[in-house]
Structure formats: structure tokens, C-alpha cells
Design an enzyme around this catalytic site. Sequence first.
Site, mmCIF file in Angstrom:
data_model
loop_
_atom_site.group_PDB
_atom_site.id
_atom_site.type_symbol
_atom_site.label_atom_id
_atom_site.label_comp_id
_atom_site.label_asym_id
_atom_site.label_seq_id
_atom_site.Cartn_x
_atom_site.Cartn_y
_atom_site.Cartn_z
ATOM 1 N N ASP A 61 0.809 -1.232 0.000
ATOM 2 C CA ASP A 61 0.000 0.000 0.000
ATOM 3 C C ASP A 61 0.838 1.276 0.000
ATOM 4 O O ASP A 61 0.305 2.365 0.231
ATOM 5 C CB ASP A 61 -0.913 0.002 1.239
ATOM 6 N N HIS A 164 -11.295 6.159 6.189
ATOM 7 C CA HIS A 164 -10.603 7.351 6.670
ATOM 8 C C HIS A 164 -11.548 8.553 6.611
ATOM 9 O O HIS A 164 -12.486 8.560 5.817
ATOM 10 C CB HIS A 164 -9.409 7.672 5.761
ATOM 11 N N CYS A 251 -5.032 10.323 -1.194
ATOM 12 C CA CYS A 251 -4.168 9.295 -0.584
ATOM 13 C C CYS A 251 -2.816 9.189 -1.267
ATOM 14 O O CYS A 251 -1.854 8.708 -0.677
ATOM 15 C CB CYS A 251 -4.827 7.923 -0.666
HETATM 16 C C1 CIR Z 1 -5.347 1.011 3.109
HETATM 17 O O1 CIR Z 1 -6.312 0.308 3.420
HETATM 18 O O2 CIR Z 1 -4.582 1.474 3.933
HETATM 19 C C2 CIR Z 1 -5.109 1.274 1.650
HETATM 20 N N1 CIR Z 1 -5.525 0.146 0.872
HETATM 21 C C3 CIR Z 1 -5.846 2.515 1.210
HETATM 22 C C4 CIR Z 1 -5.331 3.749 1.869
HETATM 23 C C5 CIR Z 1 -6.072 4.961 1.451
HETATM 24 N N2 CIR Z 1 -5.466 6.110 1.988
HETATM 25 C C6 CIR Z 1 -6.101 7.203 2.370
HETATM 26 O O3 CIR Z 1 -7.329 7.241 2.373
HETATM 27 N N3 CIR Z 1 -5.377 8.207 2.793
#
Ligand code: CIR
Length: 256
Positions: A61, A164, A251
Amino acid sequence: MFKNCIVRKPCKALVEGITSGTYPGKPDYELACRQHEHYIECLKQCGVQVEVLPALEAYPDSVFVEDPAVVTRSCAIITNPGAASRNGEKNEILPAIRKFYPEEKIHFITGEGHLDGGDVMMVGDHFYVGLSARTNAEGLRQFAEILAKYGMTCSEVPLAEVLHLKTGVNYIENNNMLVSGEFVEKPDFEKFHKILIPEGEEYAANCIWMNGSVIVPEGYPGVEKLVKEAGYQVILCDTSEFRKLDGGLSCMSLRF
Ligand code: CIR
């Protein structure tokens, strides 16, 4: 105004990234790479320098650089990411942060405190922090203590449904806030001009304001129209492969 962004190229292990399954399917690595290249172009169009970090195979990730650090105009905070498989990303982001912030302005969330940058929404010198499966009360307490040193503040927003905070709510400056689902009625956001995300377009609540323009995920005509009507130039960016891992536009970069 933002001057810099930090991004990290997707790794092949991306296909093994964490997913809630909300958006089914495994990411196509090649397509993800092309989308990521375009994402960088979109950021550059907004007049920022983009620091591109190499792919990290050990962390599926790791393309989601927003989570292991929070960057503000006064300081940077290395978080202690709440997902075990992602926690080590904090060590990998540190050298990049050091290029931009002097040592005394880099702070750390430690011990039992956990915080993901995706739970942190900046509105000027105030930060809304989602209490989520990734961010806990101790993480928030440490975060508040660090911000206070610089005269900045934060407040907590408990989350019920989304991964989030910024999965469901995003500030796009000029008092405008994109809100969806559980955030529509939250008193915390009453003072903002709320732009309600149409049903079925929830993923596009995660847009990013970049120096007067707003980057909107491609494929959400309702949100695209609302953001244009609010007076912004819209830049479309397809993130379909990252969506499969619950990753949105914000993200994939640190913006400062
Ligand atoms: C996770 O579950 O951590 C990742 N697959 C996605 C992260 C997304 N990040 C964010 O919303 N800042």
C-alpha cells in the site's frame, strides 16, 4: 498555495494491498502505473514540483503516501500508521520529509498512539481528525500536542462507516466542503458551504484542491458538475485501479 508534492510509484505488490472490498477486483498493475503517471501530470499542471519516490515492494500500500506523514506549513509529523502491514512505511517516508523540513520541525507519533494521514483534514491552521480503525485517541492526543507548539489546533471526528475521514469529506478551500454519507449532518461542518455528493458517487467525495483547481476522479459527472458550479477549474484523473484498494486522489500525495 502548495509548492511541493511527494508521491511514490506503485509497486507490483500493489495487487496484494488492503481492501475492504467495497470496489471489487484486483488492481491491474500496468494500468495503475499509467494512471499514476497521469496523476503526477495533473499535480504538475497545478504548478507544483513533484518528488517521485521509488516503488517499495515490501509495502503493497506504499503508493498511498498520505498515510505515513502529515505535512503542514510549519512542521511535518511522521505518523504511526494503524495497519500493521503499513506501519513500516513511516521509516520509508522519513528521508523524503527530511529533504523539505529541518530536523527540529519533524515530529513523531509514537508508542500506543496511531494515526493515518488519511484521517487528517486541514482547514487553514485547524485540523479535523477522524477517529477510525487506524487512528486512536492517543494518536490524536500526541498530534494535538505537536500542533499546539506551532499555534495550530485539531478536533476529533468519530467515524462510523468509512475507512478514513477523507474518504467521505474534503475541504476544497473558499469555505467549500465536499460531504457525503455520515458527514452530511455532522455539526462539526455546519459552518462550511457543503457540497453534497450525489448518491452513487461517494468515491468522488475525495477530490483535492490544488492551487485554485480541483482534481476530481474521472467517471463522476455529478461531482464534476457541482465542483465546476462552485467556480473551480476541474482536472479529471482516473484512479480506478487505486479505488479497488479504497485509495482516492488525496491518498496518493503529500501536498505542502
Ligand atoms: C489502506 O487500506 O490502507 C489502503 N488500501 C488505502 C489507503 C487509502 N489512503 C487514504 O485514504 N489516505
